[in-house]
Motif scaffolding. Structure first.
Motif, PDB file in Angstrom:
ATOM      1  N   LEU A  87       0.858  -1.186   0.000  1.00  0.00           N
ATOM      2  CA  LEU A  87       0.000   0.000   0.000  1.00  0.00           C
ATOM      3  C   LEU A  87       0.895   1.238   0.000  1.00  0.00           C
ATOM      4  O   LEU A  87       1.778   1.367   0.855  1.00  0.00           O
ATOM      5  CB  LEU A  87      -0.893  -0.028   1.245  1.00  0.00           C
ATOM      6  CG  LEU A  87      -1.855   1.137   1.422  1.00  0.00           C
ATOM      7  CD1 LEU A  87      -2.869   1.187   0.288  1.00  0.00           C
ATOM      8  CD2 LEU A  87      -2.591   1.011   2.750  1.00  0.00           C
ATOM      9  N   THR A  89       1.381   4.826   0.881  1.00  0.00           N
ATOM     10  CA  THR A  89       0.743   5.744   1.844  1.00  0.00           C
ATOM     11  C   THR A  89       1.817   6.564   2.558  1.00  0.00           C
ATOM     12  O   THR A  89       2.908   6.041   2.832  1.00  0.00           O
ATOM     13  CB  THR A  89      -0.076   4.947   2.899  1.00  0.00           C
ATOM     14  OG1 THR A  89      -0.284   5.763   4.052  1.00  0.00           O
ATOM     15  CG2 THR A  89       0.616   3.677   3.365  1.00  0.00           C
ATOM     16  N   GLY A  92       3.584   4.903   5.441  1.00  0.00           N
ATOM     17  CA  GLY A  92       4.385   3.688   5.262  1.00  0.00           C
ATOM     18  C   GLY A  92       5.838   3.851   5.651  1.00  0.00           C
ATOM     19  O   GLY A  92       6.268   4.949   6.025  1.00  0.00           O
ATOM     20  N   GLY A 114      -3.760   4.771  -2.882  1.00  0.00           N
ATOM     21  CA  GLY A 114      -4.889   5.490  -2.303  1.00  0.00           C
ATOM     22  C   GLY A 114      -5.116   6.781  -3.086  1.00  0.00           C
ATOM     23  O   GLY A 114      -4.340   7.124  -3.987  1.00  0.00           O
ATOM     24  N   GLU A 121      -9.206   1.757   7.001  1.00  0.00           N
ATOM     25  CA  GLU A 121      -8.155   1.114   7.794  1.00  0.00           C
ATOM     26  C   GLU A 121      -8.094  -0.401   7.576  1.00  0.00           C
ATOM     27  O   GLU A 121      -7.052  -1.031   7.728  1.00  0.00           O
ATOM     28  CB  GLU A 121      -8.374   1.443   9.277  1.00  0.00           C
ATOM     29  CG  GLU A 121      -7.313   0.939  10.238  1.00  0.00           C
ATOM     30  CD  GLU A 121      -5.924   1.548   9.998  1.00  0.00           C
ATOM     31  OE1 GLU A 121      -5.808   2.613   9.377  1.00  0.00           O
ATOM     32  OE2 GLU A 121      -4.937   0.927  10.451  1.00  0.00           O
ATOM     33  N   HIS A 124      -5.449  -1.410   5.214  1.00  0.00           N
ATOM     34  CA  HIS A 124      -4.126  -1.423   5.865  1.00  0.00           C
ATOM     35  C   HIS A 124      -3.959  -2.732   6.645  1.00  0.00           C
ATOM     36  O   HIS A 124      -2.939  -3.389   6.562  1.00  0.00           O
ATOM     37  CB  HIS A 124      -3.988  -0.274   6.876  1.00  0.00           C
ATOM     38  CG  HIS A 124      -3.951   1.088   6.274  1.00  0.00           C
ATOM     39  ND1 HIS A 124      -2.775   1.789   6.118  1.00  0.00           N
ATOM     40  CD2 HIS A 124      -4.924   1.891   5.801  1.00  0.00           C
ATOM     41  CE1 HIS A 124      -3.036   2.978   5.581  1.00  0.00           C
ATOM     42  NE2 HIS A 124      -4.333   3.069   5.384  1.00  0.00           N
ATOM     43  N   GLU A 125      -4.980  -3.040   7.420  1.00  0.00           N
ATOM     44  CA  GLU A 125      -4.842  -4.141   8.392  1.00  0.00           C
ATOM     45  C   GLU A 125      -4.966  -5.532   7.806  1.00  0.00           C
ATOM     46  O   GLU A 125      -4.279  -6.450   8.233  1.00  0.00           O
ATOM     47  CB  GLU A 125      -5.896  -3.977   9.494  1.00  0.00           C
ATOM     48  CG  GLU A 125      -5.480  -2.980  10.535  1.00  0.00           C
ATOM     49  CD  GLU A 125      -6.375  -3.025  11.756  1.00  0.00           C
ATOM     50  OE1 GLU A 125      -7.168  -3.972  11.875  1.00  0.00           O
ATOM     51  OE2 GLU A 125      -6.277  -2.099  12.568  1.00  0.00           O
ATOM     52  N   ALA A 128      -3.147  -5.257   2.867  1.00  0.00           N
ATOM     53  CA  ALA A 128      -1.752  -4.914   2.576  1.00  0.00           C
ATOM     54  C   ALA A 128      -0.805  -5.774   3.407  1.00  0.00           C
ATOM     55  O   ALA A 128      -1.078  -6.064   4.577  1.00  0.00           O
ATOM     56  CB  ALA A 128      -1.516  -3.438   2.870  1.00  0.00           C
ATOM     57  N   ASP A 130       2.484  -4.802   3.241  1.00  0.00           N
ATOM     58  CA  ASP A 130       3.576  -3.844   3.425  1.00  0.00           C
ATOM     59  C   ASP A 130       3.020  -2.454   3.115  1.00  0.00           C
ATOM     60  O   ASP A 130       2.054  -2.334   2.355  1.00  0.00           O
ATOM     61  CB  ASP A 130       4.705  -4.194   2.435  1.00  0.00           C
ATOM     62  CG  ASP A 130       6.017  -3.498   2.753  1.00  0.00           C
ATOM     63  OD1 ASP A 130       6.081  -2.737   3.732  1.00  0.00           O
ATOM     64  OD2 ASP A 130       6.991  -3.721   2.000  1.00  0.00           O
ATOM     65  N   GLU A 131       3.622  -1.422   3.703  1.00  0.00           N
ATOM     66  CA  GLU A 131       3.190  -0.054   3.430  1.00  0.00           C
ATOM     67  C   GLU A 131       4.430   0.787   3.168  1.00  0.00           C
ATOM     68  O   GLU A 131       5.375   0.753   3.955  1.00  0.00           O
ATOM     69  CB  GLU A 131       2.432   0.524   4.624  1.00  0.00           C
ATOM     70  CG  GLU A 131       1.187  -0.265   4.962  1.00  0.00           C
ATOM     71  CD  GLU A 131       0.396   0.331   6.112  1.00  0.00           C
ATOM     72  OE1 GLU A 131      -0.760  -0.060   6.261  1.00  0.00           O
ATOM     73  OE2 GLU A 131       0.957   1.174   6.855  1.00  0.00           O
ATOM     74  N   SER A 133       6.032   4.656   1.942  1.00  0.00           N
ATOM     75  CA  SER A 133       5.912   6.084   1.660  1.00  0.00           C
ATOM     76  C   SER A 133       7.135   6.488   0.853  1.00  0.00           C
ATOM     77  O   SER A 133       8.236   5.996   1.111  1.00  0.00           O
ATOM     78  CB  SER A 133       5.890   6.866   2.978  1.00  0.00           C
ATOM     79  OG  SER A 133       6.184   8.230   2.730  1.00  0.00           O
TER      80      SER A 133
END
Ligand code: ADE
Length: 246
Positions: A87, A89, A92, A114, A121, A124-125, A128, A130-131, A133
């Motif tokens: 994801l 974000t 991340g 996104g 959320e 995310h939980e 995904a 992995d996150e 940025s």
């Protein structure tokens, strides 16, 4: 490597992968990029992808159902189960060369982008794995971040760049910035290429490049030096020259 991207604006992802290095990698069949529109996985008349946040607050939040369904449909279609689902974000882990190398080892990646204020959320939980940025700032959507991640990862896949050698001297590979590069002309407007580079002495040139990489990193990004891969002699050299290097 196959990369599936789930987003609201797949057109944003067309042009960057139709040029230069990534285009050649696609043509050679080394990289395959496929963008999926999350909106295609809605079931209502208006193709609703977002809604107001529970509890109030500014902006809209991306609904979980179309995102889960898009990812699950593509996983099923490709008959794959253990693909990293990343994801994009601002919350991340901060993307860097090490993460690019880590991702380049996979044969398949899925990226979720996104858009607008946020994403439910539960994505995310529970979706995904992995996150990531790409920096401490907020973009209008994850599409541009996906382009950045894919570009940095794809060039590390064997066969994508013409010369694998150029990868080892890249900035950030051993925690240092790259040494200065020069090409013809030998003198331009009175600015000469360092004579060592014309000497033909490969050992001396390699030493110069290493020192210059360290020097550049100390001058521009002192924060990187702490974690860089330096030997004792190099650490001593920095310490002894620390005043001159400022
Ligand atoms: N989406 C919005 N801002 C982002 C960022 N900085 N990194 C990754 N995805 C994003």
């Amino acid at each position: 490597m196959r990369i599936d991207i789930f987003c609201l604006f797949p057109e944003m992802l067309v042009s960057p992968f139709e040029q230069s290095v990534i285009k050649r990698a696609k043509d050679k069949g080394i990289v395959e990029v496929s963008a999926h529109n999350i909106r295609d996985y809605t079931h209502d008349k208006h193709h609703t992808v977002d809604d107001y946040p529970y509890g109030g607050g500014a902006g809209m939040v991306l609904k979980p159902e179309p995102i889960f369904e898009a990812v699950e449909a593509v996983k099923q279609q490709l008959n794959v189960n253990n693909v990293p689902i990343i994801l994009l974000t601002p919350a991340g882990r901060l993307f860097n060369q090490q993460i690019a190398q880590e991702l380049a080892r996979h044969s398949h990646l899925m990226l979720i982008c996104g858009h607008y204020e946020g994403i439910d959320e539960r994505v995310h939980e529970h979706l995904a794995t992995d996150e990531i940025s790409i920096g401490d700032y907020v973009l209008t959507g994850g599409e541009l971040a996906a382009i950045v991640v894919i570009d940095a990862v794809a060039r590390l896949i064997p066969g994508v760049l013409g010369s694998e050698m150029s990868l080892t001297s890249d900035s950030h590979v051993d925690g240092l910035l790259e040494y200065p590069q020069y090409t013809k002309p030998q003198a331009y407007r009175g600015w000469a290429v360092p004579s060592i580079l014309l000497s033909g002495n490969h050992h001396e040139i390699a030493c110069w490049k290493r020192r210059q990489a360290i020097l550049s990193t100390v001058k521009r990004r002192r924060d990187l030096i702490e974690k860089a891969n330096l030997n004792q002699e190099e650490k001593k050299w920095i310490f002894e020259n620390s005043l001159n290097l400022k």
